[in-house]
Design an enzyme around this catalytic site. Structure first.
Site, PDB file in Angstrom:
ATOM      1  N   CYS A   1       0.866  -1.124   0.166  1.00 51.07           N
ATOM      2  CA  CYS A   1      -0.062  -0.076   0.055  1.00 51.07           C
ATOM      3  C   CYS A   1       0.762   1.523  -0.011  1.00 51.07           C
ATOM      4  O   CYS A   1       0.295   2.406  -0.473  1.00 51.07           O
ATOM      5  CB  CYS A   1      -1.045   0.220   1.345  1.00 51.07           C
ATOM      6  SG  CYS A   1      -1.842  -1.691   1.454  1.00 51.07           S
TER       7      CYS A   1
ATOM      8  N   CYS B   1       1.663   3.592  -3.151  1.00 50.02           N
ATOM      9  CA  CYS B   1       0.340   4.849  -3.685  1.00 50.02           C
ATOM     10  C   CYS B   1       0.209   5.651  -2.641  1.00 50.02           C
ATOM     11  O   CYS B   1      -0.297   6.830  -3.078  1.00 50.02           O
ATOM     12  CB  CYS B   1      -0.616   4.000  -4.075  1.00 50.02           C
ATOM     13  SG  CYS B   1      -0.202   3.026  -5.662  1.00 50.02           S
ATOM     14  N   HIS B   2      -0.103   5.238  -1.409  1.00 46.68           N
ATOM     15  CA  HIS B   2      -0.674   5.963  -0.213  1.00 46.68           C
ATOM     16  C   HIS B   2       0.247   6.715   0.506  1.00 46.68           C
ATOM     17  O   HIS B   2       0.038   7.491   1.422  1.00 46.68           O
ATOM     18  CB  HIS B   2      -1.641   5.212   0.534  1.00 46.68           C
ATOM     19  CG  HIS B   2      -2.726   4.504  -0.318  1.00 46.68           C
ATOM     20  ND1 HIS B   2      -3.897   5.278  -0.639  1.00 46.68           N
ATOM     21  CD2 HIS B   2      -3.012   3.118  -0.799  1.00 46.68           C
ATOM     22  CE1 HIS B   2      -4.644   4.422  -1.671  1.00 46.68           C
ATOM     23  NE2 HIS B   2      -3.990   3.048  -1.328  1.00 46.68           N
TER      24      HIS B   2
ATOM     25  N   MET C   1      -7.215   0.338  -8.099  1.00 47.00           N
ATOM     26  CA  MET C   1      -6.909  -0.588  -6.841  1.00 47.00           C
ATOM     27  C   MET C   1      -7.346  -1.948  -7.127  1.00 47.00           C
ATOM     28  O   MET C   1      -8.591  -2.093  -7.536  1.00 47.00           O
ATOM     29  CB  MET C   1      -7.524   0.109  -5.642  1.00 47.00           C
ATOM     30  CG  MET C   1      -7.168  -0.817  -4.311  1.00 47.00           C
ATOM     31  SD  MET C   1      -7.933  -0.341  -2.806  1.00 47.00           S
ATOM     32  CE  MET C   1      -7.520  -1.550  -1.727  1.00 47.00           C
TER      33      MET C   1
ATOM     34  N   HIS D   1       4.890  11.462 -11.001  1.00 42.18           N
ATOM     35  CA  HIS D   1       5.195   9.904 -10.822  1.00 42.18           C
ATOM     36  C   HIS D   1       6.287   9.576 -12.036  1.00 42.18           C
ATOM     37  O   HIS D   1       7.275  10.065 -12.071  1.00 42.18           O
ATOM     38  CB  HIS D   1       3.819   9.118 -10.978  1.00 42.18           C
ATOM     39  CG  HIS D   1       4.052   7.747 -10.740  1.00 42.18           C
ATOM     40  ND1 HIS D   1       4.495   7.435  -9.264  1.00 42.18           N
ATOM     41  CD2 HIS D   1       4.032   6.459 -11.216  1.00 42.18           C
ATOM     42  CE1 HIS D   1       4.491   5.921  -9.346  1.00 42.18           C
ATOM     43  NE2 HIS D   1       4.489   5.684 -10.476  1.00 42.18           N
TER      44      HIS D   1
ATOM     45  N   HIS E   1      -0.399   7.001 -16.499  1.00 38.99           N
ATOM     46  CA  HIS E   1       0.418   6.200 -16.043  1.00 38.99           C
ATOM     47  C   HIS E   1       1.183   5.566 -17.075  1.00 38.99           C
ATOM     48  O   HIS E   1       0.858   4.393 -17.679  1.00 38.99           O
ATOM     49  CB  HIS E   1       0.045   5.031 -15.280  1.00 38.99           C
ATOM     50  CG  HIS E   1       1.220   4.476 -14.354  1.00 38.99           C
ATOM     51  ND1 HIS E   1       1.797   3.248 -14.935  1.00 38.99           N
ATOM     52  CD2 HIS E   1       1.393   4.453 -13.245  1.00 38.99           C
ATOM     53  CE1 HIS E   1       2.725   2.887 -14.035  1.00 38.99           C
ATOM     54  NE2 HIS E   1       2.595   3.294 -12.963  1.00 38.99           N
TER      55      HIS E   1
END
Length: 574
Positions: free
Chosen positions: A77, A80-81, A118, A360, A402
């Site tokens: 996790c 991304c978070h 997700m 990113h 992305h």
């Protein structure tokens, strides 16, 4: 709570590095000299001891449960978070908001995923029902903060296994090094080197956990890897022991890392390496031949737009310029692009460019002057003019771009273009990149193509190809996950052909991802990323005929993900 409301409430988007299972034990695939010196899986942030704070409103957790939750969160996790759960590609997971959603609703999200990208960890058997329930409780607790990691710790972790003057002066093997593929074996903490000519595994080397990126030095001799536990491996491709490529140095730049590259400007070939970390948020400059650390620079600071202090501005991607002695360092949370001049590390000069938040991955345009980087949570691609050292444009695209490195081609109508897929929708955005000869098209979306599903992670073409290949590895649709779209670059008004790559490989459970060309540009390689305890494969497609050319299966190919061809990576061919 239904999936639609779920997505609107939280939109927990996750990248591939966040969806595989916990670190695997060493399976004994390698026996390279120096293996005993390498730190194995479990040295990243997930294994560090952290303070467990109490919150009367959070569901009860024992210390053992909390520690297990820390490990799972880091593995799946944090990418991304964020380690501190303040969000980036995925939404912020703040305790008070999670408590309002409650354990039952959070379990639904984690089990079935969302349309925003997700994965459904429970539905895909990546997490057991018990683990899903544990994590639903864990994220309602305050996030623990990992310890800092400075030059003292970095230098103490440095291992020079083979000094530069003790390495061979000439190639000791018969490999066609320019067509070698470096393949990440995510869950085993290893890297497979595969001969692109024979399609045979040359060797499997122990690396850090979940290598995110592999980069080759300008000379093509050295391979640098960095992964989720912050461990860097420097691999000498021309051999030493057993006539196979060998790890000659290691270092740990932090407890969570994502990016690495080396100097490419003329006169600086291979001399300087740079690595970016997620925790602590920083980048480290090193000797390119030995990994000896020279300087560590924090990226903590203020967001470019609201000028608010951010404690975790992570280095998401780094590329090396061919036109200046500079590294392009992209800082996720503050939205800043740093042009780091490496000619004098004692008197470091850095140009700070305000771009867009949540930067990113990205890639060069065909001229290698402009760097295009996805600001995914702002649905934007930022364009940096590295010659002038300033922002050229912010281009609005689809939902959560992305691109990986993206894809370049000369469009029949709009001239030179660069493209990205999206996590959050089914489109491929095509952006004009030639302000000199095609000014009217520059820094605009000139085409929007329809992919076979959302959840695209990577897109690729080649200067010698007439095809554009796009995956949909994070689509919630299982058939879309296993398939790719192929567009005819000479006839982009024609719908894409869709091919189920996993089916060609004879694999029923797996996500197909990361197209990568061979040096000649006549083959496209895909990873069929199966479960940790299941079957995976590499699939080689003939680019001209779009037919299956080879399937590479081996018990050592544990969860293959990214693949990097030596020639194409050195020369930024995409």
């Amino acid at each position: 709570m239904n999936a639609k409301l779920f997505g609107k409430t939280l939109m927990l988007a996750a990248l591939p590095l966040a969806m595989a299972s916990a670190w695997a034990a060493d399976k004994g695939h390698t026996s390279q000299p120096g293996d005993q010196y390498l730190a194995g899986a479990g040295a990243g942030a997930g294994k560090l001891e952290m303070y467990q704070s109490s919150d009367a409103n959070a569901p009860a957790m024992t210390k053992a449960e909390f520690d297990q939750g820390r490990q799972i969160y880091f593995d799946r996790c944090a990418g991304c978070h964020g380690v501190l759960r303040k969000g980036a590609t995925g939404k912020a997971l703040l305790p008070d908001q999670m408590q309002k959603l409650g354990t039952d609703n959070l379990k639904v999200f984690m089990t079935y995923g969302t349309a925003g990208g997700m994965p459904g960890f429970g539905a895909s058997n990546e997490m057991s029902e018990k683990e899903v329930e544990l994590m639903a409780r864990y994220i309602q607790h305050p996030a623990p903060t990992p310890p800092e990691w400075g030059m003292k710790e970095i230098r103490a972790s440095w291992k020079l296994l083979v000094p530069a003057d003790k390495r061979p002066k000439k190639q000791m093997n018969n490999l066609n090094l320019s067509n070698i593929f470096a393949v990440t074996l995510r869950d085993s903490g290893e890297l497979a080197l595969i001969d692109g000519d024979s399609k045979k595994i040359v060797t499997v080397l122990k690396t850090g956990f979940a290598v995110h990126i592999s980069r080759f030095s300008k000379s093509g001799r050295y391979l640098y890897t960095t992964g989720r536990d912050g461990l860097i491996n420097l691999i000498d491709l021309i051999d030493l022991w057993m006539e196979t490529p060998t790890t000659v140095a290691t270092i740990r730049t932090g407890s969570d890392a994502r990016s690495i590259d080396t100097s490419k400007y003329k006169g600086y070939d291979d001399k300087i390496a740079i690595a970016g970390t997620y925790w602590p948020p920083a980048y480290v400059l090193m000797d390119g031949f030995t990994l000896e650390p020279k300087k560590v620079m924090s990226t903590r600071g203020y967001t470019y737009d609201e000028m608010e202090y951010h404690p975790e501005p992570r280095v998401a991607s780094i590329v090396s310029s061919l036109i200046k002695p500079e590294f392009v360092v992209n800082v996720k949370e503050t939205g800043k692009v740093l042009l780091v001049d490496y000619t004098d590390l004692k008197n470091l000069k850095t140009t700070e460019i305000e771009a867009e938040r949540f930067l990113h991955d990205g890639g060069w345009d065909s001229s290698k002057r402009y760097f295009l980087v996805a600001a995914n949570m702002r649905n934007t691609v930022s364009v940096v003019d590295t010659k002038e050292g300033k922002l050229a444009a912010n281009v609005k695209v689809g939902v959560k771009p992305h691109p990986g490195r993206g894809a370049n081609w000369n469009d029949t109508k709009f001239g030179p273009v660069w493209a990205t897929g999206h996590l959050g929708d089914e489109t491929v955005a095509v952006i004009g990149t030639d302000p000199a000869k095609h000014k009217a098209n520059a820094w605009k979306v000139v085409r929007s193509l329809k992919n076979h599903g959302n959840g695209s992670l990577f897109i690729k073409t080649h200067p010698k190809s007439k095809n554009l290949w796009v995956d949909a590895a994070l689509s919630p649709d299982e058939v879309a996950q296993k398939s790719v779209s192929i567009f005819d670059l000479k006839n982009l008004d024609k719908p894409a052909q869709v091919i189920n790559i996993a089916e060609l490989a004879g694999i029923t459970k797996g996500r197909v991802t990361h197209p990568e060309y061979n040096k000649a540009g006549d083959e496209v390689w895909f990873s069929v990323w199966g479960p940790k305890n299941g079957e995976s494969a590499l699939v080689v497609m003939d680019d001209k005929t779009r037919k299956l050319k080879a399937v590479i299966k081996d018990k050592r190919l544990v969860t293959p993900t990214g693949k990097f061809n030596v020639y194409n990576t050195i020369n930024d061919v995409y």
